[in-house]
Design a protein around this motif. Structure first.
Motif, PDB file in Angstrom:
ATOM      1  N   PHE B 154      67.926  56.058  66.725  1.00 23.83           N
ATOM      2  CA  PHE B 154      69.315  56.155  66.282  1.00 23.83           C
ATOM      3  C   PHE B 154      69.462  55.816  64.797  1.00 23.83           C
ATOM      4  O   PHE B 154      70.426  56.244  64.150  1.00 23.83           O
ATOM      5  CB  PHE B 154      70.175  55.198  67.116  1.00 23.83           C
ATOM      6  CG  PHE B 154      71.654  55.372  66.942  1.00 23.83           C
ATOM      7  CD1 PHE B 154      72.345  56.341  67.654  1.00 23.83           C
ATOM      8  CD2 PHE B 154      72.370  54.585  66.029  1.00 23.83           C
ATOM      9  CE1 PHE B 154      73.709  56.519  67.482  1.00 23.83           C
ATOM     10  CE2 PHE B 154      73.739  54.757  65.851  1.00 23.83           C
ATOM     11  CZ  PHE B 154      74.405  55.729  66.585  1.00 23.83           C
ATOM     12  N   THR B 155      68.504  55.071  64.235  1.00 27.09           N
ATOM     13  CA  THR B 155      68.623  54.537  62.877  1.00 27.09           C
ATOM     14  C   THR B 155      69.133  55.553  61.848  1.00 27.09           C
ATOM     15  O   THR B 155      70.079  55.257  61.118  1.00 27.09           O
ATOM     16  CB  THR B 155      67.279  53.927  62.421  1.00 27.09           C
ATOM     17  OG1 THR B 155      66.778  53.139  63.491  1.00 27.09           O
ATOM     18  CG2 THR B 155      67.455  53.058  61.191  1.00 27.09           C
ATOM     19  N   PRO B 156      68.523  56.745  61.744  1.00 27.29           N
ATOM     20  CA  PRO B 156      68.992  57.675  60.693  1.00 27.29           C
ATOM     21  C   PRO B 156      70.462  58.078  60.865  1.00 27.29           C
ATOM     22  O   PRO B 156      71.098  58.493  59.895  1.00 27.29           O
ATOM     23  CB  PRO B 156      68.081  58.894  60.843  1.00 27.29           C
ATOM     24  CG  PRO B 156      67.257  58.677  62.037  1.00 27.29           C
ATOM     25  CD  PRO B 156      67.392  57.288  62.485  1.00 27.29           C
ATOM     26  N   LEU B 157      71.012  57.943  62.060  1.00 31.61           N
ATOM     27  CA  LEU B 157      72.384  58.378  62.297  1.00 31.61           C
ATOM     28  C   LEU B 157      73.419  57.368  61.815  1.00 31.61           C
ATOM     29  O   LEU B 157      74.593  57.706  61.658  1.00 31.61           O
ATOM     30  CB  LEU B 157      72.594  58.631  63.802  1.00 31.61           C
ATOM     31  CG  LEU B 157      71.780  59.781  64.380  1.00 31.61           C
ATOM     32  CD1 LEU B 157      71.807  59.760  65.887  1.00 31.61           C
ATOM     33  CD2 LEU B 157      72.309  61.112  63.864  1.00 31.61           C
ATOM     34  N   VAL B 158      72.979  56.117  61.576  1.00 32.57           N
ATOM     35  CA  VAL B 158      73.932  55.081  61.151  1.00 32.57           C
ATOM     36  C   VAL B 158      74.654  55.534  59.887  1.00 32.57           C
ATOM     37  O   VAL B 158      75.875  55.456  59.782  1.00 32.57           O
ATOM     38  CB  VAL B 158      73.207  53.742  60.908  1.00 32.57           C
ATOM     39  CG1 VAL B 158      74.158  52.705  60.351  1.00 32.57           C
ATOM     40  CG2 VAL B 158      72.598  53.243  62.214  1.00 32.57           C
ATOM     41  N   MET B 186      69.158  46.343  64.957  1.00 33.01           N
ATOM     42  CA  MET B 186      68.922  47.523  64.133  1.00 33.01           C
ATOM     43  C   MET B 186      70.080  47.708  63.154  1.00 33.01           C
ATOM     44  O   MET B 186      69.882  47.962  61.969  1.00 33.01           O
ATOM     45  CB  MET B 186      68.756  48.737  65.052  1.00 33.01           C
ATOM     46  CG  MET B 186      68.531  50.064  64.389  1.00 33.01           C
ATOM     47  SD  MET B 186      70.065  50.902  63.909  1.00 33.01           S
ATOM     48  CE  MET B 186      70.706  51.377  65.504  1.00 33.01           C
ATOM     49  N   LEU B 187      71.310  47.548  63.621  1.00 35.54           N
ATOM     50  CA  LEU B 187      72.479  47.757  62.756  1.00 35.54           C
ATOM     51  C   LEU B 187      72.534  46.699  61.662  1.00 35.54           C
ATOM     52  O   LEU B 187      72.884  46.998  60.513  1.00 35.54           O
ATOM     53  CB  LEU B 187      73.764  47.723  63.586  1.00 35.54           C
ATOM     54  CG  LEU B 187      73.975  48.926  64.509  1.00 35.54           C
ATOM     55  CD1 LEU B 187      75.155  48.695  65.422  1.00 35.54           C
ATOM     56  CD2 LEU B 187      74.180  50.209  63.707  1.00 35.54           C
ATOM     57  N   LYS B 188      72.161  45.467  62.009  1.00 36.74           N
ATOM     58  CA  LYS B 188      72.150  44.414  60.979  1.00 36.74           C
ATOM     59  C   LYS B 188      71.172  44.776  59.880  1.00 36.74           C
ATOM     60  O   LYS B 188      71.458  44.590  58.700  1.00 36.74           O
ATOM     61  CB  LYS B 188      71.762  43.065  61.605  1.00 36.74           C
ATOM     62  CG  LYS B 188      72.961  42.316  62.183  1.00 36.74           C
ATOM     63  CD  LYS B 188      72.514  40.939  62.702  1.00 36.74           C
ATOM     64  CE  LYS B 188      73.390  40.516  63.865  1.00 36.74           C
ATOM     65  NZ  LYS B 188      72.708  39.610  64.783  1.00 36.74           N
ATOM     66  N   ARG B 189      70.012  45.303  60.265  1.00 36.10           N
ATOM     67  CA  ARG B 189      69.037  45.722  59.250  1.00 36.10           C
ATOM     68  C   ARG B 189      69.621  46.813  58.365  1.00 36.10           C
ATOM     69  O   ARG B 189      69.265  46.926  57.197  1.00 36.10           O
ATOM     70  CB  ARG B 189      67.757  46.238  59.927  1.00 36.10           C
ATOM     71  CG  ARG B 189      66.839  45.122  60.390  1.00 36.10           C
ATOM     72  CD  ARG B 189      65.444  45.659  60.675  1.00 36.10           C
ATOM     73  NE  ARG B 189      65.414  46.625  61.768  1.00 36.10           N
ATOM     74  CZ  ARG B 189      65.314  46.273  63.074  1.00 36.10           C
ATOM     75  NH1 ARG B 189      65.225  45.010  63.403  1.00 36.10           N
ATOM     76  NH2 ARG B 189      65.296  47.189  64.006  1.00 36.10           N
ATOM     77  N   GLU B 190      70.514  47.605  58.917  1.00 37.23           N
ATOM     78  CA  GLU B 190      71.139  48.689  58.152  1.00 37.23           C
ATOM     79  C   GLU B 190      72.426  48.200  57.468  1.00 37.23           C
ATOM     80  O   GLU B 190      73.251  49.012  57.049  1.00 37.23           O
ATOM     81  CB  GLU B 190      71.467  49.868  59.067  1.00 37.23           C
ATOM     82  CG  GLU B 190      70.257  50.489  59.742  1.00 37.23           C
ATOM     83  CD  GLU B 190      69.346  51.218  58.770  1.00 37.23           C
ATOM     84  OE1 GLU B 190      69.848  52.056  58.003  1.00 37.23           O
ATOM     85  OE2 GLU B 190      68.125  50.920  58.764  1.00 37.23           O
ATOM     86  N   ASN B 191      72.625  46.902  57.416  1.00 32.12           N
ATOM     87  CA  ASN B 191      73.789  46.292  56.772  1.00 32.12           C
ATOM     88  C   ASN B 191      75.116  46.683  57.405  1.00 32.12           C
ATOM     89  O   ASN B 191      76.112  46.837  56.707  1.00 32.12           O
ATOM     90  CB  ASN B 191      73.814  46.631  55.274  1.00 32.12           C
ATOM     91  CG  ASN B 191      72.626  46.011  54.570  1.00 32.12           C
ATOM     92  OD1 ASN B 191      72.267  44.859  54.838  1.00 32.12           O
ATOM     93  ND2 ASN B 191      71.989  46.791  53.702  1.00 32.12           N
TER      94      ASN B 191
END
Lengths: 346, 383, 297
Positions: B154-158, B186-191
């Protein structure tokens, strides 16, 4: 004669794992045995003191959880900066803890619940069980909530380095359940034949009268609850270390109902009643399975049987059989004016 | 009277035992434990139906090792203790050499000690908790993705979805809590800011209190992890309370078709992580197999909303049968060894196992494909 | 850091949710308290009538395709009929038996009904379509669905109708007389058998109505009655066994405690509120808040 019959029965039960080479049937017998112990403990309250406690599964579940948690160890934050942790304890010690903690809860709940009687008492006991179920479901840090306590160790007994008995396999568990069952039977038998037991039965027959002649009502009711809760807790501990998983559904009302059906069908207030009832309802599900009935049929049968027993066998199977037997021998010999309800008192 | 009943019971028991041993000789049994009643009843039933379709197809094509396969299905009632007892029944009484199960992570985790005790492998078709393959149980073969794999996919979709602040609403078990944990990390890593993290009982039906809280947190996205029954209610109740956050469901037990059918308008605008896209079979790796499965499913008149769940049963049974074929005999330990080497063309994609967990006691994990779809004006579209 | 306004909105939304829920809780409670007050029966099967109402709604609307507004009274009527049948078959012959005996019979009925439902409809949850618009009714910063509003209005109407029956009709008068003193009422020419059947049917109809109303809001599952039964007990204990105003107010109090508890304490303990309430009430004021008579024993 009666003693001999009991011993013969015990010998027969003890021989079962020797000739029965079907592990699945043995599993069914073990589970039935655990429920018989729970039903015996409920009988002490329901049959001897006459209090219809519909929260009995709470003590079974508390025993199962307390014993599992002690054997697995746990750490909980009671306050944000105050943590309580318990290291894993040996299983025999944990099972003892489970029994004692269930007994303690019996004392606390008994003290509170016996302030009310009748319909109120029934509902308050149901509520206690339900609150405890919801705590088990939501206090995830302690109980793992709906994820269940997993990998519960099995019982090992022995002296380190010398010998060890491990209760992993089914025959060993069968003997363990049988032994605990016999101990509980003896304890209940001695209790109901003691002074305290006679006081309890007096309470069941006529509480105001018993109180007026000086029976300390609450004291004896609480005493019965403690012993009963402790035994239910022991059954719960046996269950936990045999099945090796415990989830909040052990507190479901339906298990209390199962125990009540066992006691009422077998004959409340008789020593053999819960055993007969437990054997019938413990083995009935498997018989129905063999007939390839869907699982709901089992519960429908329970429900219908419950109604039928209330209508046609209000005292249960054991007193009915006893009356029938006495009726038959009465024809041959002198009349035996025995009443089912006073039988246990003697 | 008494003794006659007893004799009948004995006769029935004996007959059942005889029947059991007789059928053992001409078929290969595969145990299936699924939730057919209780909180996850719909999903478990779909998986079972998918597995039955696979059974039929395999037997039509001649079975395996010259024998027909026979699924023995037990209902674990969405309850971990019942799940253990089904495993006990399947292994001890039915003597199955391999199993498929047990849908939710909690149910699978409950069964796992029994696999070790009796040394019988189980193919895990749905569960997503990381614990299943990292706890050192070499009898576990999982074809579904872990929550961590899903979160990674899901990461690239954030960024492309423009998520700034997210809330979580998850069922209070390994499946829900695991997903909430992996996705929030994962979302925390993506700020991305994390708002409120709510839980619900797997059996709950009224979420108005949680949703009022979520509405007050003012996030742009709500991640929901649970089974389709609860998702339906959450979508409806979120609409009633005017929760404006975009709802994204994880875990693949979200059945967009069923949501469109049962939640109606309320399903529009929600996004769903799925592992099979029956709406556009060309998107999956093996479109021919996917089309065959969809055709057979519809032929049986099974619920169209069950396709995204039912495929797991098909993939699971085909993988198991491949394992039996490679083992050359229907014995637990041989199958367990052979499953490591199988390569199966499945509906989700190509199935093969990698090692996970402590060295020497690794569990097997497949690396499946994950797709994000969106419901728009009552239709499922690619996102 | 949240602003003050969203917090206020959240509270308002919780209050609205609780009001709506309270109406159906009151229906459940009134049915149970009527049966207990007049018949001295602790009806463990009460929740099953609730589930029955929901399944009948499903049967009419989703299986037979009947009109939603027509299906509702039909479902309630069937609930009334099932209740009357249960009274005639199960309870009539136990007249005068002690409270534990009838309780065991009702537990038997509960298990039987629930599992027959499970066999008939399977364990998979069913949902019921409604004719209501899917966009909610917006009131400033809070909103609710038209379906829930409908449930609330109908529940209030049914509560009002029940009051009217009890206080304004001849049947109601006979019921009140039986409640106060069964033997005297019988001597005065009240047909106790008929009163019991009518009471059980009315109480069952109210439970079935609650189920028929809430079925379309949530989902219909065979086990839905369990929690309904237990909540009805909580409401009745809170209001005092046998008190109809007590059950009405008790229903709303329970709904508020659950909703606020879930919103501000922990959503997991939502369902525990009722039972904690029972325990506290029974320890502090065992007769409940509104009981007319001391009724212990």
């Amino acid at each position: 004669m009666k003693q001999g019959l009991t011993i013969a029965w015990l010998l027969f039960l003890a021989s079962v794992p020797l000739w029965l080479n079907n592990l699945y049937v043995l599993h069914v017998l073990i589970m039935a045995g655990i429920f018989i112990i729970a039903a015996m403990s409920l009988n002490l309250l329901l049959g001897y003191t006459g209090q219809l406690s519909l929260g009995h599964v709470a003590f079974f579940g508390i025993g199962a959880y307390a014993s599992s948690l002690a054997s697995l160890g746990f750490a909980v934050h009671l306050l944000p900066d105050w943590q309580v942790s318990v290291d894993p304890k040996p299983v025999w010690f944990s099972m003892l803890c489970g029994t004692l903690i269930a007994g303690l809860c019996g004392w606390a709940i008994g003290r509170l619940s016996f302030k009310v009687r009748g319909a109120y008492f029934v509902i308050v006991t149901v509520s206690f069980a339900e609150v405890i179920r919801l705590v088990a479901l939501n206090w995830v840090e302690l109980t793992q909530g709906p994820m269940a306590l997993n990998n519960i160790p099995y019982l090992r007994l022995g002296i380190p380095g010398l010998f060890e008995l491990s209760f992993l396999r089914k025959p060993a568990n069968y003997y363990l359940v049988l032994a605990v069952g016999v101990i509980c039977y003896v304890v209940i038998r001695r209790l109901v034949h003691s002074r305290a037991g006679r006081a309890m039965i007096a309470l069941r027959e006529n509480e105001p009268l018993a109180a007026s002649v000086g029976v300390d009502v609450t004291r004896y009711l609480v005493l019965a609850t403690i012993v009963s809760a402790g035994m239910a807790g022991a059954a719960g501990a046996l269950y936990a270390h045999y099945v090796r998983i415990v989830d909040p559904d052990v507190f479901l009302f339906i298990y209390t109902v199962t125990m009540v059906i066992m006691v009422v069908t077998g004959g409340k207030g008789t020593l053999a009643g819960p055993i007969v009832g437990g054997a019938i309802f413990g083995l009935l599900p498997e018989t129905l399975r063999a007939l390839e009935a869907p699982p709901e049929v089992q519960w429908v049968t329970y429900g219908v049987l419950m109604v039928l027993v209330v209508y046609f066998l209000p005292d249960g199977i054991v007193p009915a059989l006893r009356n029938w037997w006495h009726g038959r021998s009465a024809v041959a010999a002198a009349p035996a004016p025995e009443q089912a309800s006073t039988e246990a008192a003697r | 009277m008494m003794s006659r009943t007893f004799k009948t019971a004995l006769a029935v028991l004996g007959a059942t035992l005889l029947a059991a041993t007789a059928s053992a000789q001409d078929t290969i049994k595969i145990g299936v434990t699924q939730p057919l009643t209780g909180a996850f009843a719909a999903s478990g039933t779909y998986v079972m139906q998918g597995a039955k379709i696979a059974e039929e197809q395999i037997n039509k094509a001649g079975g395996v090792l010259g024998k027909k396969i026979q699924l023995i299905v037990e209902d674990n009632k969405s309850n971990p203790t019942e799940a253990v007892s089904t495993a006990e029944k399947l292994i001890v009484r039915e003597k199955v050499p391999v199993m498929l199960g047990a849908w939710s992570s909690t149910l699978t985790l409950a069964v796992m000690p029994k696999l070790e005790e009796y040394k019988v492998p189980m193919l895990v078709e749905t569960s997503s908790s990381g614990k299943i393959t990292t706890s050192g149980n070499p009898y576990v073969f999982r074809i579904s993705p872990t929550s961590e794999m899903e979160a990674r996919a899901f990461t690239p979709l954030v960024k492309s979805l423009g998520i700034k602040k997210a809330d979580f609403l998850a069922t209070n078990n390994d499946f829900g809590l695991g997903a909430s944990k992996e996705f929030s990390e994962m979302l925390k890593r993506e700020n991305v800011q994390i708002g409120t993290m709510e839980v619900m009982d797997p059996k709950a039906t009224d979420f108005s209190a949680q949703l009022a809280k979520i509405k007050a947190s003012g996030s742009d996205t709500l991640f929901v992890t649970t089974a389709v029954e609860q998702i339906t209610l959450i979508l409806k109740q979120a609409k009633d309370q005017q929760v404006t956050a975009r709802i994204i469901t994880t875990g693949g037990s979200n059945s967009p078709d069923q949501l469109i059918q049962q939640a109606g308008d309320a399903a529009n605008g929600s996004s769903h992580l799925v592992f099979f896209t029956p709406w556009f079979p060309e998107a999956v790796k093996n479109p021919d197999i996917a089309r065959t499965f969809v055709a057979l499913w519809n032929e049986k008149k099974h619920h169209v909303g069950g396709l995204t769940e039912g495929f797991r049963g098909w993939d699971g049974i085909y993988t198991i049968v491949e394992g039996i074929k490679a083992a050359g005999k229907a014995e637990p330990e041989a199958i367990q060894k052979a499953l490591w080497g199988v390569k199966v063309k499945g509906i989700n994609g190509d199935i093969a196992f990698i090692k996970q967990g402590p060295a020497g006691r690794e569990s097997a994990q497949n690396v499946p494909s994950v797709y994000l779809v969106k419901i728009d004006s009552g239709k499922v579209i690619r996102q | 850091m949240r602003g003050k306004i969203p917090n206020m909105d959240q509270l308002l939304q919780h209050i609205l949710n609780a009001l709506i829920l309270g109406g159906t809780y009151a229906l459940l409670g009134i049915g149970l308290t009527l049966i207990f007050g007049i018949m001295r029966v602790v009806n463990f099967a009460h929740g099953e009538l609730y589930a029955f109402g929901a399944y009948m709604m499903y049967l009419w609307v989703m299986v037979l395709g009947a009109n939603f507004y027509l299906a509702l009274p039909l479902a309630v009527l069937l609930g009334v009929m099932l209740g009357a049948a249960m009274e005639l078959v199960l309870l009539r012959r136990l007249r005068g038996a002690d409270i534990d005996t009838t309780m065991l019979v009702m537990i038997g009925a509960w298990i039987t009904l629930q599992n027959v439902e499970q066999m008939t409809w399977s364990g998979v949850a069913k949902s019921i379509n409604t004719p209501f618009p899917s966009s909610p009714l917006v009131l400033g910063s809070v909103s609710l669905s038209w379906n829930r509003l409908f449930v609330f209005v109908v529940a209030l109407a049914l509560i009002g109708a029940t009051y009217a029956v009890i206080n304004r009709t001849k049947l109601g008068k006979a019921m009140r007389a039986t409640f106060q003193d069964r033997d005297t009422a019988a001597l005065m020419g009240v047909d106790i058998n008929w009163i019991h059947t009518a009471t059980f049917a009315l109480g069952s109809g109210l439970a079935a109505a609650a189920g028929a109303l809430l079925g379309p809001v949530f989902v219909v599952v065979p086990t839905m009655g369990d929690l309904a039964s237990l909540k009805a007990f909580a409401i009745v204990i809170l209001g005092g066994l046998g008190s109809i105003p007590g059950a009405t107010i008790g229903g709303f109090i329970l709904a508020f405690m659950e909703e606020l508890g879930a919103g501000y304490v922990s959503s997991g303990y939502r369902d525990a509120m009722g039972f904690l309430l029972i325990i506290v009430i029974l320890l502090v004021k065992p007769t409940g808040l509104f009981a007319q008579k001391e009724r212990i024993g």
